[in-house]
Design an enzyme around this catalytic site. Structure first.
Site, PDB file in Angstrom:
ATOM      1  CE  LYS A  22      -1.592   1.622   4.093  1.00 11.89           C
ATOM      2  NZ  LYS A  22      -1.337   3.039   4.419  1.00 11.89           N
ATOM      3  CG  ASN A  23       2.342   2.785   3.574  1.00 12.77           C
ATOM      4  OD1 ASN A  23       1.183   3.096   3.347  1.00 12.77           O
ATOM      5  ND2 ASN A  23       2.810   2.615   4.800  1.00 12.77           N
ATOM      6  CB  CYS A 124      -4.554  11.004  11.586  1.00 12.27           C
ATOM      7  SG  CYS A 124      -2.929  10.328  11.682  1.00 12.27           S
ATOM      8  NE  ARG A 129       1.218  10.817   9.893  1.00 15.62           N
ATOM      9  CZ  ARG A 129       0.648   9.852   9.191  1.00 15.62           C
ATOM     10  NH1 ARG A 129      -0.431   9.271   9.636  1.00 15.62           N
ATOM     11  NH2 ARG A 129       1.174   9.449   8.058  1.00 15.62           N
ATOM     12  CG  ASP A 330       3.739   1.888   9.415  1.00 18.27           C
ATOM     13  OD1 ASP A 330       3.364   2.755  10.215  1.00 18.27           O
ATOM     14  OD2 ASP A 330       3.975   2.125   8.217  1.00 18.27           O
ATOM     15  NE  ARG A 422      -7.192   4.562   6.443  1.00 16.58           N
ATOM     16  CZ  ARG A 422      -7.757   5.629   5.913  1.00 16.58           C
ATOM     17  NH1 ARG A 422      -9.049   5.801   6.031  1.00 16.58           N
ATOM     18  NH2 ARG A 422      -7.038   6.510   5.286  1.00 16.58           N
TER      19      ARG A 422
HETATM   20  N1  EPU Z   1       7.322  14.798  10.218  1.00 17.98           N
HETATM   21  C1  EPU Z   1       7.576  16.131  10.459  1.00 17.98           C
HETATM   22  N2  EPU Z   1       7.393  17.026   9.425  1.00 17.98           N
HETATM   23  C2  EPU Z   1       6.996  16.621   8.181  1.00 17.98           C
HETATM   24  C3  EPU Z   1       6.750  15.260   7.951  1.00 17.98           C
HETATM   25  C4  EPU Z   1       6.927  14.360   8.986  1.00 17.98           C
HETATM   26  O1  EPU Z   1       7.947  16.508  11.565  1.00 17.98           O
HETATM   27  O2  EPU Z   1       6.856  17.468   7.301  1.00 17.98           O
HETATM   28  C5  EPU Z   1       7.507  13.828  11.305  1.00 17.98           C
HETATM   29  C6  EPU Z   1       6.249  13.015  11.589  1.00 17.98           C
HETATM   30  O3  EPU Z   1       5.385  13.686  12.474  1.00 17.98           O
HETATM   31  C7  EPU Z   1       6.825  11.744  12.160  1.00 17.98           C
HETATM   32  C8  EPU Z   1       8.098  11.553  11.356  1.00 17.98           C
HETATM   33  O4  EPU Z   1       8.431  12.853  10.844  1.00 17.98           O
HETATM   34  O5  EPU Z   1       7.172  11.925  13.512  1.00 17.98           O
HETATM   35  C9  EPU Z   1       7.995  10.564  10.201  1.00 17.98           C
HETATM   36  O6  EPU Z   1       6.839  10.844   9.418  1.00 17.98           O
HETATM   37  P1  EPU Z   1       6.782  10.559   7.860  1.00 17.98           P
HETATM   38  O7  EPU Z   1       6.632  11.837   7.129  1.00 17.98           O
HETATM   39  O8  EPU Z   1       7.923   9.692   7.483  1.00 17.98           O
HETATM   40  O9  EPU Z   1       5.417   9.757   7.708  1.00 17.98           O
HETATM   41  P2  EPU Z   1       4.550   9.701   6.383  1.00 17.98           P
HETATM   42  O10 EPU Z   1       5.451   9.765   5.217  1.00 17.98           O
HETATM   43  O11 EPU Z   1       3.446  10.687   6.461  1.00 17.98           O
HETATM   44  C10 EPU Z   1       4.589   7.134   5.998  1.00 17.98           C
HETATM   45  C11 EPU Z   1       3.610   5.997   6.011  1.00 17.98           C
HETATM   46  C12 EPU Z   1       3.162   5.719   7.442  1.00 17.98           C
HETATM   47  C13 EPU Z   1       4.399   5.390   8.275  1.00 17.98           C
HETATM   48  C14 EPU Z   1       5.401   6.547   8.195  1.00 17.98           C
HETATM   49  C15 EPU Z   1       6.699   6.276   8.932  1.00 17.98           C
HETATM   50  C16 EPU Z   1       2.477   6.146   3.883  1.00 17.98           C
HETATM   51  C17 EPU Z   1       1.219   6.401   3.137  1.00 17.98           C
HETATM   52  N3  EPU Z   1       2.445   6.341   5.198  1.00 17.98           N
HETATM   53  O12 EPU Z   1       3.891   8.271   6.508  1.00 17.98           O
HETATM   54  O13 EPU Z   1       2.333   4.560   7.366  1.00 17.98           O
HETATM   55  O14 EPU Z   1       4.035   5.174   9.613  1.00 17.98           O
HETATM   56  O15 EPU Z   1       5.720   6.813   6.809  1.00 17.98           O
HETATM   57  O16 EPU Z   1       7.318   5.146   8.424  1.00 17.98           O
HETATM   58  O17 EPU Z   1       3.464   5.743   3.322  1.00 17.98           O
HETATM   59  C18 EPU Z   1       0.629   3.086   8.031  1.00 17.98           C
HETATM   60  O18 EPU Z   1       0.785   2.491   6.954  1.00 17.98           O
HETATM   61  O19 EPU Z   1      -0.064   2.634   8.978  1.00 17.98           O
HETATM   62  C19 EPU Z   1       1.263   4.399   8.226  1.00 17.98           C
HETATM   63  C20 EPU Z   1       0.879   5.270   9.134  1.00 17.98           C
END
Ligand code: EPU
Length: 456
Positions: A22-23, A124, A129, A330, A422
Site C-alpha cells: 500500500k505505502n 490523525c 502529522r 508500522d 485501509r
Molecule cells: N514529520 C515532520 N514534518 C513533516 C513530515 C513528517 O515533523 O513534514 C515527522 C512526523 O510527524 C513523524 C516523522 O516525521 O514523527 C515521520 O513521518 P513521515 O513523514 O515519514 O510519515 P509519512 O510519510 O506521512 C509514511 C507511512 C506511514 C508510516 C510513516 C513512517 C504512507 C502512506 N504512510 O507516513 O504509514 O508510519 O511513513 O514510516 O506511506 C501506516 O501504513 O499505517 C502508516 C501510518
C-alpha cells in the site's frame, strides 16, 4: 459498519502470498501525474486507501482503470492510468481528509502542471502529522508556497510570464523524528522535472522510496543513491509512461509473522520482502520465532517460513522504532500484541509517532499488563488474554487487536474494522485460510459514528 468476531486459540498454519505494498503504491500512483504517457502498475492491492487515490487521480484529470486480481491469493490487481486533462490542480478537502496520502500528489502536480492546490491534511489518530518538511523541500526548489483557507498552494517560478520549471537545489529533509517518507517522495517527484541537480540530504531510506526511484528511473529520470540518506537527482525535461510491478507489503508480511509467533503457528509467506524486514525478523527471532528464508530467491520476493516459539514460549525483548532500516513504527502495535504473552517484561519505545499507543488501553481490556510512560511501554507478559469487545482506532492498532483476538481465550469482537480495510486486503479470508475462526459481521445496529479518518 463491519466488525470481526474472532474465536481465539487456533494455531495458524498454511501459506499466503504477500500483497503489493500500500505505502509503495500510493506515491507510485501519484507519480503517474508526472507523464503524458500511460502508467501501468501491477500487484496493486485492493484497499480502501488505494481506491481513494484512484478517486483523487480521477478528479485530477486522469482516466484510471483497475482490474482486480483474478485469484484471492494473487499479489494484487493491475491499474492503468492515463492523464486526459492536465489543467486541473486542486485536491479538495473532501478527499484529502479521508486519505492523508493525498499529499503525495503535491510534488508531481507542481512539477508537471506548474501549480498545485491541496487541502492541508489534519492530524490523525496516531499524532499531529505535520507537512512542514514537504513544504521546506519544495520551497528550496523554487516553489512559491502559500497557505490559505486550509489549502496549500504551490507554484513554480514564473518564466516569460508563464509557469516555469523548478530549480535543482541542495535540501536537508531531516526533522525532529528523522526524515520523512512521503516528504522525500514529494521532493523526489518534483526534482525529477526540475532544471539542474538536486541533492536531498537526510532522505528517507525506506524501501518504498527505492521502489519510487526505480519506477521514475524507468520513466527516464536520473536518480542516484535512493535507499541511502543522500539522493542525487539530475532533472530532465520530460518523463515517459511506464509498466511497473509494486514491491510486496513489508508491513502486511510482518503482521502475519507476528500471527505465527502469537499463535505458535507455522506460516509460509510467498513474495515476502525479507530484505526489507531485517529489524523485524531480528526482534521476532529474539522473541523465539524460527525463520527459514530461501536465500536463492530475490531477497525482496522470497519464500519465508515462520514458526512460533514452541514449548519454550515467547521471550521478552526490547525494541525501539526507528526510520528504516530500524524497526518500523508500522509494526510496533502488532509486536506489542505478541509480547503481551511473553515470559517476562518487554520494553517498547516509539520514536517516530510518540503518541501511537491507542491500542494499549484496548489490550488491557483483554487482560494484558502494560505500563506506559511517555513514548515507552513496559509489557509484562501474562499467561493468557481473554476475549472482549474492543474498538479499533487506527489501521495498525486494528491489526494488533485482531492478533490479540486470535491468541485470546473465548470471543473477541473487533469493532470498526474499516480502519483495517485501509491497509489489509480481506484479512479475515486470509486468516481463515490459515485455520483462524474469524467472521466479518455487518453490524447495522451501530449508528452516528463519524466518517473514517485518513491515517496511513
Ligand atoms: N514529520 C515532520 N514534518 C513533516 C513530515 C513528517 O515533523 O513534514 C515527522 C512526523 O510527524 C513523524 C516523522 O516525521 O514523527 C515521520 O513521518 P513521515 O513523514 O515519514 O510519515 P509519512 O510519510 O506521512 C509514511 C507511512 C506511514 C508510516 C510513516 C513512517 C504512507 C502512506 N504512510 O507516513 O504509514 O508510519 O511513513 O514510516 O506511506 C501506516 O501504513 O499505517 C502508516 C501510518
Amino acid at each position: 459498519m463491519d466488525r470481526f468476531d474472532i474465536r481465539g486459540g487456533t494455531r495458524l498454519a498454511g501459506r499466503l502470498t504477500v500483497k503489493g505494498s500500500k505505502n509503495a503504491a500510493l506515491p507510485l500512483l501519484a507519480a503517474a501525474l508526472l507523464t503524458d504517457g500511460p502508467v501501468v502498475l501491477r500487484d496493486v492491492p485492493d484497499l480502501a486507501d488505494i481506491r481513494g487515490m484512484f478517486k483523487l487521480l480521477t478528479e485530477l484529470g486522469c482516466k484510471v482503470d483497475y482490474t482486480p486480481a483474478e485469484s484471492a491469493d494473487a499479489a494484487g490487481g493491475v491499474v492503468r492510468i492515463q492523464v486526459t486533462d492536465p489543467t486541473i490542480s486542486h485536491a479538495r478537502y473532501e478527499i484529502v481528509r479521508t486519505m492523508r496520502a493525498s499529499i503525495c500528489t503535491l510534488g508531481p502536480m507542481l512539477a508537471k502542471r506548474g501549480s498545485a492546490r491541496i487541502s492541508l491534511p489534519g492530524g490523525c489518530a496516531i499524532g499531529e502529522r505535520p507537512v512542514d518538511l514537504h513544504l521546506r523541500g519544495l520551497s528550496a526548489l523554487g516553489a512559491d508556497i502559500t497557505l490559505d483557507s486550509g489549502d496549500i498552494t504551490a507554484r513554480t517560478p514564473k518564466a516569460n510570464g508563464k509557469a516555469g520549471r523548478l530549480r535543482g537545489a541542495r535540501i536537508f529533509l531531516g526533522g525532529p523524528f528523522g526524515s520523512t517518507v512521503l516528504g522525500t517522495a514529494n521532493v523526489m517527484c518534483a526534482a525529477v522535472l526540475a532544471e539542474g541537480t538536486t541533492v536531498i540530504e537526510c532522505a528517507a531510506c525506506e524501501p518504498e522510496i527505492v521502489d519510487l526511484a526505480d519506477m521514475l528511473t524507468k520513466m527516464g529520470a536520473n536518480i542516484a543513491g535512493a535507499g541511502s540518506p543522500r539522493v542525487t537527482i539530475q532533472g530532465v525535461a520530460r518523463l515517459n509512461g511506464v509498466d511497473h510491478r509494486v514491491i510486496p507489503d513489508r508491513i502486511e508480511a510482518g503482521t502475519y509473522m507476528c500471527a505465527a509467533l502469537m499463535t505458535n503457528g507455522d506460516i509460509t509467506l510467498d513474495n515476502c520482502p525479507a530484505d526489507a524486514l531485517m529489524a523485524h525478523i531480528d526482534r521476532l527471532q529474539h522473541a523465539g520465532a524460527k525463520f527459514t528464508v530461501d536465500e536463492q530467491m530475490d531477497p525482496m520476493r522470497t519464500l519465508c517460513r515462520v514458526q512460533g516459539a514452541g514449548t519454550r514460549g515467547i521471550q521478552p525483548i526490547e525494541v525501539t522504532t526507528q526510520p528504516h532500516p530500524g524497526f518500523p513504527t508500522d509494526l510496533q502495535a502488532q509486536l506489542l500484541a505478541s509480547l503481551t504473552l511473553a515470559d517476562g517484561n518487554s520494553v517498547i519505545t516509539e520514536r517516530i509517532f510518540t503518541e501511537r499507543f491507542l491500542h494499549v488501553a484496548e489490550l488491557t481490556r483483554m487482560g494484558a499488563s502494560i505500563f506506559r510512560q511517555g513514548p515507552t511501554v513496559i509489557v509484562s507478559g501474562v499467561r493468557r488474554l481473554v476475549g472482549a469487545p474492543v474498538m479499533a482506532s487506527d489501521l495498525r492498532a486494528s491489526a494488533c487487536l485482531v492478533l490479540a483476538g486470535l491468541a485470546a481465550e473465548g470471543t473477541t469482537i473487533v469493532n470498526r474494522v474499516y480502519h483495517l480495510d485501509r491497509g489489509y486486503e480481506r484479512m479475515e479470508d486470509r486468516l481463515r485460510s490459515l485455520g483462524a475462526q474469524i467472521e466479518r459481521v455487518n453490524d447495522k445496529e451501530e449508528v452516528g459514528v463519524p466518517a473514517a479518518q485518513g491515517v496511513g
